[in-house]
Design a protein around this motif. Structure first.
Motif, PDB file in Angstrom:
ATOM      1  N   UNK A  93       3.433  11.837   2.557  1.00  0.00           N
ATOM      2  CA  UNK A  93       2.635  12.980   3.428  1.00  0.00           C
ATOM      3  C   UNK A  93       3.261  14.268   3.017  1.00  0.00           C
ATOM      4  N   UNK A  94       4.376  14.590   2.799  1.00  0.00           N
ATOM      5  CA  UNK A  94       4.796  15.709   2.344  1.00  0.00           C
ATOM      6  C   UNK A  94       4.183  16.299   1.022  1.00  0.00           C
ATOM      7  N   UNK A  95       4.283  15.191   0.275  1.00  0.00           N
ATOM      8  CA  UNK A  95       3.452  15.607  -1.095  1.00  0.00           C
ATOM      9  C   UNK A  95       2.015  15.834  -0.923  1.00  0.00           C
ATOM     10  N   UNK A  96       1.249  15.074   0.010  1.00  0.00           N
ATOM     11  CA  UNK A  96      -0.242  15.202  -0.061  1.00  0.00           C
ATOM     12  C   UNK A  96      -0.404  16.424   0.623  1.00  0.00           C
ATOM     13  N   UNK A  97       0.453  17.101   1.525  1.00  0.00           N
ATOM     14  CA  UNK A  97       0.031  18.106   2.413  1.00  0.00           C
ATOM     15  C   UNK A  97       0.358  19.251   1.544  1.00  0.00           C
ATOM     16  N   UNK A 138       0.904  -1.331   0.013  1.00  0.00           N
ATOM     17  CA  UNK A 138       0.095   0.186  -0.277  1.00  0.00           C
ATOM     18  C   UNK A 138       0.822   1.355   0.008  1.00  0.00           C
ATOM     19  N   UNK A 139       1.920   1.161   0.602  1.00  0.00           N
ATOM     20  CA  UNK A 139       2.862   2.542   0.593  1.00  0.00           C
ATOM     21  C   UNK A 139       3.469   2.588  -0.641  1.00  0.00           C
ATOM     22  N   UNK A 140       3.817   1.589  -1.463  1.00  0.00           N
ATOM     23  CA  UNK A 140       4.213   1.868  -2.811  1.00  0.00           C
ATOM     24  C   UNK A 140       3.032   2.245  -3.840  1.00  0.00           C
ATOM     25  N   UNK A 141       1.883   1.959  -3.545  1.00  0.00           N
ATOM     26  CA  UNK A 141       0.795   2.249  -4.322  1.00  0.00           C
ATOM     27  C   UNK A 141       0.571   3.754  -3.998  1.00  0.00           C
ATOM     28  N   UNK A 142       0.374   4.268  -2.565  1.00  0.00           N
ATOM     29  CA  UNK A 142       0.345   5.735  -2.260  1.00  0.00           C
ATOM     30  C   UNK A 142       1.168   6.591  -2.903  1.00  0.00           C
ATOM     31  N   UNK A 143       2.548   6.190  -2.732  1.00  0.00           N
ATOM     32  CA  UNK A 143       3.833   6.563  -3.486  1.00  0.00           C
ATOM     33  C   UNK A 143       3.354   7.151  -4.754  1.00  0.00           C
ATOM     34  N   UNK A 144       2.993   6.310  -5.610  1.00  0.00           N
ATOM     35  CA  UNK A 144       2.398   6.535  -7.162  1.00  0.00           C
ATOM     36  C   UNK A 144       1.530   7.414  -7.253  1.00  0.00           C
ATOM     37  N   UNK A 145       0.384   7.253  -6.632  1.00  0.00           N
ATOM     38  CA  UNK A 145      -0.727   8.309  -6.545  1.00  0.00           C
ATOM     39  C   UNK A 145      -0.213   9.520  -6.005  1.00  0.00           C
ATOM     40  N   UNK A 146       0.425   9.678  -4.998  1.00  0.00           N
ATOM     41  CA  UNK A 146       0.818  11.049  -4.602  1.00  0.00           C
ATOM     42  C   UNK A 146       1.428  11.694  -5.341  1.00  0.00           C
ATOM     43  N   UNK A 187       1.669  11.837  -8.447  1.00  0.00           N
ATOM     44  CA  UNK A 187       0.902  12.546  -9.742  1.00  0.00           C
ATOM     45  C   UNK A 187      -0.106  13.445  -9.209  1.00  0.00           C
ATOM     46  N   UNK A 188      -0.430  13.393  -7.852  1.00  0.00           N
ATOM     47  CA  UNK A 188      -1.398  14.332  -7.409  1.00  0.00           C
ATOM     48  C   UNK A 188      -2.903  13.709  -7.130  1.00  0.00           C
ATOM     49  N   UNK A 189      -2.907  12.176  -7.271  1.00  0.00           N
ATOM     50  CA  UNK A 189      -4.306  11.829  -7.039  1.00  0.00           C
ATOM     51  C   UNK A 189      -4.129  11.596  -5.414  1.00  0.00           C
ATOM     52  N   UNK A 190      -4.650  12.664  -4.787  1.00  0.00           N
ATOM     53  CA  UNK A 190      -4.854  12.698  -3.275  1.00  0.00           C
ATOM     54  C   UNK A 190      -5.877  11.698  -2.778  1.00  0.00           C
ATOM     55  N   UNK A 191      -6.955  11.736  -3.107  1.00  0.00           N
ATOM     56  CA  UNK A 191      -7.900  10.732  -2.585  1.00  0.00           C
ATOM     57  C   UNK A 191      -7.416   9.297  -2.666  1.00  0.00           C
ATOM     58  N   UNK A 192      -6.834   8.998  -3.778  1.00  0.00           N
ATOM     59  CA  UNK A 192      -6.436   7.514  -4.045  1.00  0.00           C
ATOM     60  C   UNK A 192      -5.182   7.222  -3.118  1.00  0.00           C
ATOM     61  N   UNK A 193      -4.248   8.192  -2.812  1.00  0.00           N
ATOM     62  CA  UNK A 193      -3.300   8.109  -2.272  1.00  0.00           C
ATOM     63  C   UNK A 193      -3.701   8.036  -0.657  1.00  0.00           C
ATOM     64  N   UNK A 194      -4.536   8.623  -0.264  1.00  0.00           N
ATOM     65  CA  UNK A 194      -4.822   8.747   1.109  1.00  0.00           C
ATOM     66  C   UNK A 194      -5.461   7.103   1.254  1.00  0.00           C
ATOM     67  N   UNK A 195      -6.487   6.620   0.338  1.00  0.00           N
ATOM     68  CA  UNK A 195      -6.890   5.535   0.573  1.00  0.00           C
ATOM     69  C   UNK A 195      -6.050   4.285   0.821  1.00  0.00           C
ATOM     70  N   UNK A 196      -4.921   4.367  -0.124  1.00  0.00           N
ATOM     71  CA  UNK A 196      -3.871   3.442  -0.001  1.00  0.00           C
ATOM     72  C   UNK A 196      -3.299   3.651   1.290  1.00  0.00           C
ATOM     73  N   UNK A 197      -2.821   4.735   1.897  1.00  0.00           N
ATOM     74  CA  UNK A 197      -2.380   4.598   3.186  1.00  0.00           C
ATOM     75  C   UNK A 197      -3.126   4.246   4.214  1.00  0.00           C
ATOM     76  N   UNK A 198      -4.357   4.345   4.243  1.00  0.00           N
ATOM     77  CA  UNK A 198      -5.305   3.736   5.054  1.00  0.00           C
ATOM     78  C   UNK A 198      -5.315   2.131   5.134  1.00  0.00           C
ATOM     79  N   UNK A 199      -4.984   1.634   3.976  1.00  0.00           N
ATOM     80  CA  UNK A 199      -4.964   0.351   3.766  1.00  0.00           C
ATOM     81  C   UNK A 199      -3.741  -0.340   4.477  1.00  0.00           C
TER      82      UNK A 199
END
Length: 251
Positions: A126-130, A86-94, A96-108
Motif C-alpha cells: 500500500x505504501x508503494x501504491x499510495x 494474491x498478496x504475492x501477486x500484488x507485491x510484484x505488480x506494485x 513495478x508500478x502496475x497500479x491497476x493490476x496490483x489493486x485488482x490482486x489486493x481485492x482478490x
C-alpha cells in the motif's frame, strides 16, 4: 515456500562443515591437493552464483509477468493461498508500478486470519501504491508505521535486510513527497542493492531527491539501464517526467 525443518538445516550445515574440515586437513598435509580442492569448491559454487545472477536480471527487468511465472511453484505451495497468493501477486505488480493490476490482486485476497497476520506485507504494498498514485502523505504515514513495527524472530542478516527495506521504503515515500532527509539517499541505495525487486522504485526516488537537491546532472546516471516501461506502469510517466525536470529528454 515451505521452509525446511530446522533439524535438516543443522544436519546439512554439520555435514558441510565436516567435509570442509576434512578437505582442509588433507590440503594442509598435502599442499599439492590445495588447487584441486579450490577448483572443486569453485565449480560447486558456480551454479548457485549464475542462478542468482539470472534471478537478479529477471527482477530488474521490470516485467512482473515473467517474475510471476517463476513464482508459480511458490504461489501454489504458500500457506493460506486464498490470501497470500494474491498478496504475492500484488507485491510484484506494485514493485513495478502496475497500479491497476496490483489493486485488482489486493481485492482478490480473502480477508481473514492470514490477512491480519500479513500486515507488514500489506503496508509494503500500500505504501508503494499510495506513492505512485499521488497519495504521498498517506504513503509516508504507512511507511512510518511499517518502520516502527517490531522485528520478526529471524537471523541477524534477515533482520538487517528487513531494516534496510523498511528504511528504503520510508525514504522513497518521503522523496516523492519532497520531504527527504539527508540520510534518505543512502537508505535508497541500500534498499536497491538489498532487493532487486524494488531496485527501480528506489532509483526513481533517488532521482527525485537529486533534482530537489539541485543535482540534476546526476539523474541520467541514476536512471541508466532502466527498462522501457509499458503504458500500464506508472514508471513510464515517472521516467519521462523526471528526465524532463532534470533538463534531459526521454529516449
Amino acid at each position: 515456500m515451505t521452509p525446511r525443518p530446522r533439524s535438516i538445516s543443522y544436519i546439512s550445515l554439520t555435514v558441510s562443515a565436516l567435509c570442509a574440515a576434512i578437505a582442509g586437513r588433507m590440503a594442509w598435509d598435502q599442499p599439492r591437493l590445495l588447487l584441486p580442492f579450490a577448483l572443486i569448491v569453485i565449480l560447486m559454487m558456480l551454479p548457485a552464483y549464475f542462478a542468482r545472477r539470472r534471478m537478479r536480471r529477471l527482477l530488474m527487468s521490470g516485467d512482473p509477468e515473467r517474475v510471476l511465472g517463476t513464482w508459480q511453484g511458490s504461489l501454489q505451495r504458500v500457506m493460506y493461498p486464498e490470501t497470500m497468493a494474491p498478496l504475492m501477486v500484488a507485491t510484484a505488480y506494485a514493485a513495478y508500478g502496475w497500479i491497476d493490476a496490483a489493486r485488482t490482486a489486493l481485492e482478490r485476497a480473502v480477508r481473514g486470519p492470514a490477512w491480519e497476520a500479513a500486515l507488514e506485507q500489506r503496508l509494503f504494498i500500500e505504501t508503494l501504491l499510495d506513492t505512485f498514485e499521488g497519495a504521498r502523505g498517506a504513503a509516508v504515514e504507512k511507511a512510518e508505521v511499517l518502520e516502527k513495527m517490531p522485528m520478526p524472530a529471524a537471523s541477524f542478516f534477515a533482520r538487517l535486510r528487513i531494516a534496510r527495506l523498511r528504511r528504503g521504503l520510508l525514504a522513497m515515500a518521503r522523496a516523492f513527497a519532497h520531504t527527504s532527509r539527508d540520510s534518505d539517499a543512502r537508505a535508497l541505495r541500500a534498499a536497491a542493492s538489498t532487493s532487486p525487486l524494488i531496485h527501480w522504485a528506489m532509483r526513481y526516488a533517488a532521482a527525485v531527491i537529486a533534482i530537489d537537491h539541485g543535482k540534476k546532472a546526476d539523474v541520467p546516471s541514476i536512471l541508466a539501464g532502466a527498462p522501457i516501461w509499458p503504458e500500464s506502469s506508472a514508471f513510464r510517466h515517472f521516467h519521462n517526467e523526471i528526465l524532463a525536470a532534470s533538463g534531459n529528454r526521454a529516449p
